[in-house]
Design a protein around this motif. Structure first.
Motif, PDB file in Angstrom:
ATOM      1  N   SER A  86       0.808  -1.217   0.000  1.00 57.47           N
ATOM      2  CA  SER A  86       0.000   0.000   0.000  1.00 57.47           C
ATOM      3  C   SER A  86       0.846   1.273   0.000  1.00 57.47           C
ATOM      4  O   SER A  86       0.456   2.280  -0.598  1.00 57.47           O
ATOM      5  N   GLY A  87       2.014   1.253   0.633  1.00 55.19           N
ATOM      6  CA  GLY A  87       2.833   2.459   0.711  1.00 55.19           C
ATOM      7  C   GLY A  87       3.304   2.982  -0.629  1.00 55.19           C
ATOM      8  O   GLY A  87       3.585   4.192  -0.761  1.00 55.19           O
ATOM      9  N   TYR A  88       3.402   2.123  -1.635  1.00 56.29           N
ATOM     10  CA  TYR A  88       3.887   2.577  -2.942  1.00 56.29           C
ATOM     11  C   TYR A  88       2.983   3.625  -3.580  1.00 56.29           C
ATOM     12  O   TYR A  88       3.447   4.437  -4.389  1.00 56.29           O
ATOM     13  N   ALA A  89       1.710   3.614  -3.242  1.00 52.11           N
ATOM     14  CA  ALA A  89       0.782   4.579  -3.842  1.00 52.11           C
ATOM     15  C   ALA A  89       1.042   5.999  -3.352  1.00 52.11           C
ATOM     16  O   ALA A  89       0.474   6.945  -3.907  1.00 52.11           O
ATOM     17  N   HIS A  90       1.909   6.178  -2.358  1.00 51.47           N
ATOM     18  CA  HIS A  90       2.025   7.468  -1.692  1.00 51.47           C
ATOM     19  C   HIS A  90       3.389   8.119  -1.872  1.00 51.47           C
ATOM     20  O   HIS A  90       3.763   8.992  -1.090  1.00 51.47           O
ATOM     21  N   ASN A  91       4.133   7.716  -2.910  1.00 59.54           N
ATOM     22  CA  ASN A  91       5.470   8.303  -3.041  1.00 59.54           C
ATOM     23  C   ASN A  91       5.461   9.733  -3.571  1.00 59.54           C
ATOM     24  O   ASN A  91       6.507  10.366  -3.619  1.00 59.54           O
ATOM     25  N   LEU A 100       2.614  11.425   2.840  1.00 60.67           N
ATOM     26  CA  LEU A 100       3.221  10.355   3.632  1.00 60.67           C
ATOM     27  C   LEU A 100       4.589   9.939   3.112  1.00 60.67           C
ATOM     28  O   LEU A 100       5.326   9.230   3.808  1.00 60.67           O
ATOM     29  N   ALA A 101       4.969  10.364   1.904  1.00 57.95           N
ATOM     30  CA  ALA A 101       6.280  10.007   1.358  1.00 57.95           C
ATOM     31  C   ALA A 101       7.412  10.489   2.249  1.00 57.95           C
ATOM     32  O   ALA A 101       8.512   9.921   2.237  1.00 57.95           O
ATOM     33  N   GLY A 102       7.180  11.535   3.034  1.00 58.20           N
ATOM     34  CA  GLY A 102       8.221  12.040   3.910  1.00 58.20           C
ATOM     35  C   GLY A 102       8.684  11.040   4.955  1.00 58.20           C
ATOM     36  O   GLY A 102       9.784  11.181   5.509  1.00 58.20           O
ATOM     37  N   PHE A 103       7.870  10.031   5.236  1.00 62.61           N
ATOM     38  CA  PHE A 103       8.250   9.018   6.222  1.00 62.61           C
ATOM     39  C   PHE A 103       9.137   7.921   5.620  1.00 62.61           C
ATOM     40  O   PHE A 103       9.685   7.108   6.361  1.00 62.61           O
ATOM     41  N   ALA A 104       9.265   7.872   4.287  1.00 59.27           N
ATOM     42  CA  ALA A 104       9.999   6.776   3.640  1.00 59.27           C
ATOM     43  C   ALA A 104      11.440   6.654   4.122  1.00 59.27           C
ATOM     44  O   ALA A 104      11.903   5.535   4.375  1.00 59.27           O
ATOM     45  N   PRO A 105      12.217   7.749   4.258  1.00 57.21           N
ATOM     46  CA  PRO A 105      13.603   7.578   4.705  1.00 57.21           C
ATOM     47  C   PRO A 105      13.737   7.086   6.140  1.00 57.21           C
ATOM     48  O   PRO A 105      14.835   6.737   6.566  1.00 57.21           O
ATOM     49  N   ILE A 106      12.627   7.076   6.891  1.00 60.64           N
ATOM     50  CA  ILE A 106      12.664   6.630   8.288  1.00 60.64           C
ATOM     51  C   ILE A 106      12.044   5.239   8.436  1.00 60.64           C
ATOM     52  O   ILE A 106      12.657   4.325   8.987  1.00 60.64           O
ATOM     53  N   GLY A 110       9.292  15.543   4.491  1.00 59.94           N
ATOM     54  CA  GLY A 110       9.688  15.541   3.092  1.00 59.94           C
ATOM     55  C   GLY A 110      10.669  16.646   2.735  1.00 59.94           C
ATOM     56  O   GLY A 110      11.264  16.608   1.657  1.00 59.94           O
ATOM     57  N   HIS A 111      10.853  17.618   3.628  1.00 59.04           N
ATOM     58  CA  HIS A 111      11.787  18.715   3.378  1.00 59.04           C
ATOM     59  C   HIS A 111      13.140  18.497   4.055  1.00 59.04           C
ATOM     60  O   HIS A 111      14.018  19.363   3.970  1.00 59.04           O
ATOM     61  N   VAL A 112      13.313  17.360   4.721  1.00 57.81           N
ATOM     62  CA  VAL A 112      14.577  17.066   5.394  1.00 57.81           C
ATOM     63  C   VAL A 112      15.567  16.487   4.385  1.00 57.81           C
ATOM     64  O   VAL A 112      15.214  15.608   3.583  1.00 57.81           O
ATOM     65  N   GLU A 113      16.794  16.974   4.405  1.00 55.14           N
ATOM     66  CA  GLU A 113      17.860  16.450   3.536  1.00 55.14           C
ATOM     67  C   GLU A 113      18.638  15.384   4.312  1.00 55.14           C
ATOM     68  O   GLU A 113      19.408  15.702   5.219  1.00 55.14           O
ATOM     69  N   GLY A 166      -2.601  15.418  11.501  1.00 52.02           N
ATOM     70  CA  GLY A 166      -1.266  15.511  12.083  1.00 52.02           C
ATOM     71  C   GLY A 166      -0.276  14.587  11.401  1.00 52.02           C
ATOM     72  O   GLY A 166       0.878  14.971  11.149  1.00 52.02           O
ATOM     73  N   VAL A 167      -0.711  13.364  11.081  1.00 52.45           N
ATOM     74  CA  VAL A 167       0.167  12.413  10.396  1.00 52.45           C
ATOM     75  C   VAL A 167       0.547  12.934   9.016  1.00 52.45           C
ATOM     76  O   VAL A 167       1.716  12.892   8.603  1.00 52.45           O
ATOM     77  N   LEU A 168      -0.442  13.438   8.274  1.00 49.41           N
ATOM     78  CA  LEU A 168      -0.162  13.943   6.932  1.00 49.41           C
ATOM     79  C   LEU A 168       0.744  15.175   6.976  1.00 49.41           C
ATOM     80  O   LEU A 168       1.663  15.311   6.160  1.00 49.41           O
ATOM     81  N   LEU A 169       0.515  16.066   7.944  1.00 52.05           N
ATOM     82  CA  LEU A 169       1.360  17.255   8.057  1.00 52.05           C
ATOM     83  C   LEU A 169       2.787  16.879   8.455  1.00 52.05           C
ATOM     84  O   LEU A 169       3.754  17.478   7.967  1.00 52.05           O
ATOM     85  N   ALA A 170       2.922  15.884   9.343  1.00 50.81           N
ATOM     86  CA  ALA A 170       4.263  15.436   9.732  1.00 50.81           C
ATOM     87  C   ALA A 170       5.008  14.854   8.533  1.00 50.81           C
ATOM     88  O   ALA A 170       6.200  15.111   8.343  1.00 50.81           O
ATOM     89  N   GLY A 171       4.306  14.087   7.713  1.00 56.25           N
ATOM     90  CA  GLY A 171       4.929  13.545   6.506  1.00 56.25           C
ATOM     91  C   GLY A 171       5.365  14.640   5.552  1.00 56.25           C
ATOM     92  O   GLY A 171       6.461  14.587   4.983  1.00 56.25           O
ATOM     93  N   TRP A 172       4.511  15.657   5.400  1.00 58.45           N
ATOM     94  CA  TRP A 172       4.861  16.785   4.531  1.00 58.45           C
ATOM     95  C   TRP A 172       6.101  17.497   5.053  1.00 58.45           C
ATOM     96  O   TRP A 172       6.997  17.854   4.288  1.00 58.45           O
TER      97      TRP A 172
END
Length: 527
Positions: A168-173, A177-183, A226-229, A217-223
């Motif tokens: 399911s996570g692939y639909a959100h890249n 929620l994509a911001g959570f991928a590196p974690i 997504g700005h972290v390098e 809150g979850v969606l905003l945290a992911g957004w």
């Protein structure tokens, strides 16, 4: 009297009220909801639809289902999800494998029934824990079900070698929620997807606003994440040429077309220099000893003359019964390189025990490869270290993370070489591109893709497609690419972070149930 009223208010709906088996219509609707999730993935990209599909499923299970009823609903939903997401396998079996249409359809249906067992586990185990821990609806929906949904997808990625396509996570890249991928990786995103879907179900309950606030809150945290390098540029950019030969699958391994294929790729490789020239999986479809004597030597001469590094797919043999699906590399100073595919495709690249009779029904060449090492060195191309992965190896993010984590010199660029002509003009190509984008998000590394008929593309370290060649045509993609170094949390810990999050959520659910089961001091006094 006061004690009785408190007990009635706190009691969750009795699972027995809804029986032990859903109606045929209920099963059909669950399967349709699962199949509709196809439209949340590429090429459609309607990712919010996935929240609705899961919310319908969670509602049917969550509103008082017995564990047995939940298991049946989960099986139907997982069956529909699998058939919707992987129906294109029929093309490989029937059109190119030569398996009769009824047998091909039956094989896909059996695969769907098997894959449905994982969603059945999620639903049945969640419902069982709800009953055993005496959980209220919020704890069940917001803590238990999302975790076990994510765990079921994780299990689907390794049980019997794994087949995690359409997680399911692939639909959100490209979603918040994509911001959570590196974690957390793709499975952790799956937990958060399920959590957001559960928040939608909570709209049917009294506590609507807190659930909506949690989802927001979850969606905003992911957004924000997504700005972290997480990674940084390494060395100087290199020029790349990625080749798309567009060889028809019914011609690729036919001897009548061999000279034409060899000529096409020789001409494409030597048409212009670049720091890195990459050709697809099995671009050279025969073993080196079956090639004209000067064919590979000509590549070596061209690399030396042009200063180019070459990488191309070719089967390599180490003995009469030992051959690998490999990527070979040639450098301008005579360097040689070899990568052997590690994660093989059941039935296509190795034959599971007891299933040789099934593969004998099909006409698939080179069906029993030797497995490469789990960790292999990258190919040094000037300032960059290029690590290949072959075809659906990039579906296994934890294995790519391990390569980067355990290698003495971690790669700065990833290179996927694929041949998806097996699946015709289906959704497999855009889905595979979406999967590669998730690997870039998880690792912070650019992904180069050199494919037979698509999607040949360049993806940057943030999962964005920089360039892509149109599918189903012969072409070359030329660009300059900057490699990246450093480790994301996902590289360091793999799926452990996602599993730790799940363990904390389950602990919270258990403590909630325990507090409800313990008699309150005021109740004891009243008694």
């Amino acid at each position: 009297m006061i004690l009785r009223r408190r007990t009635q208010t706190a009691t969750a709906p009795d699972p027995a009220l809804r029986g032990t088996r859903p109606s045929p219509i209920g099963l059909a609707l669950a399967a349709i909801a699962g199949a509709a999730s196809l439209f949340s993935f590429e090429p459609f990209g309607w990712w919010p639809l996935q929240f609705l599909c899961l919310a319908y499923f969670f509602y049917q299970v969550g509103m008082g289902s017995s564990p047995r009823r939940a298991l049946w609903l989960g099986w139907a939903f997982g069956f529909g999800w699998s058939i919707g997401g992987m129906h294109w396998l029929y093309i490989a079996l029937n059109r190119f494998g030569g398996l009769a249409a009824p047998l091909s359809a039956a094989a896909i249906a059996l695969l769907g029934l098997y894959m449905g067992l994982f969603a059945a586990f999620a639903a049945g185990a969640s419902s069982w824990l709800r009953k055993r821990w005496s959980l209220p609806v919020p704890a069940f929906l917001l803590l238990v079900f999302p975790v076990l949904w994510g765990v079921s997808e994780w299990m689907r990625g390794w049980v019997f070698t794994g087949f995690p396509w359409a997680a399911s996570g692939y639909a959100h890249n490209t979603a918040p929620l994509a911001g959570f991928a590196p974690i957390l990786g793709v499975y952790g995103i799956g937990v958060l997807v399920a959590l957001c879907a559960s928040c939608l179900v909570m709209l049917t309950q009294r506590r609507r606003l807190p659930a909506l606030g949690l989802a927001a809150g979850v969606l905003l945290a992911g957004w924000g994440l997504g700005h972290v390098e997480w990674t940084h540029p390494a060395g100087q950019p290199i020029s790349v040429r990625l080749l798309q030969g567009d060889i028809r699958q019914d011609e690729k391994f036919a001897s009548a077309y061999l000279n034409q294929i060899l000529t096409r790729y020789r001409d494409m490789i030597t048409a212009a220099p670049a720091d890195l020239i990459a050709a697809p999986e099995t671009a050279i479809p025969v073993f080196p000893q079956q090639l004209p004597p000067d064919y590979l030597a000509g590549f070596g001469d061209y690399a030396k003359r042009s200063g180019s590094f070459l990488m191309f797919g070719i089967p390599l043999a180490d003995g009469p019964d030992a051959y690998a699906n490999s990527v070979a590399g040639i450098g301008p100073q005579g360097q040689t390189y070899r990568y052997d595919k590690h994660h093989l495709v059941p039935f296509g690249e190795f034959i599971p025990a007891g299933f040789r009779w099934f593969t004998n029904l099909m006409n698939i060449p080179l069906g029993d490869f030797t497995r490469g090492q789990a960790v292999q060195a990258p190919f040094a191309v000037k300032d960059q270290l290029v690590l290949p992965n072959v075809c659906y190896e990039d579906v296994f993010g934890e294995e790519i993370a391990r390569q980067l984590r355990d290698a003495p010199r971690p790669a700065t660029l990833l290179l996927n070489v694929s041949n998806l002509a097996w699946y015709g003009e289906s959704v497999a190509i855009p889905q595979h591109l979406q999967i590669s984008r998730m690997r870039s998000l998880e690792t912070g590394r650019p992904m180069l893709r050199a494919t037979n008929n698509g999607a040949t593309a360049i993806i940057d370290g943030r999962g964005n497609v920089q360039q892509v060649i149109p599918y189903y045509r012969q072409d070359v993609l030329t660009a300059r690419v900057q490699g990246m170094a450093g480790s994301t949390p996902y590289i360091r810990f793999g799926n452990l972070a996602f599993l730790a999050l799940g363990a904390l959520m389950l602990l919270g659910a258990w403590l909630t149930g325990r507090s409800r089961r313990m008699p309150k001091k005021s109740d004891q006094t009243a008694g």
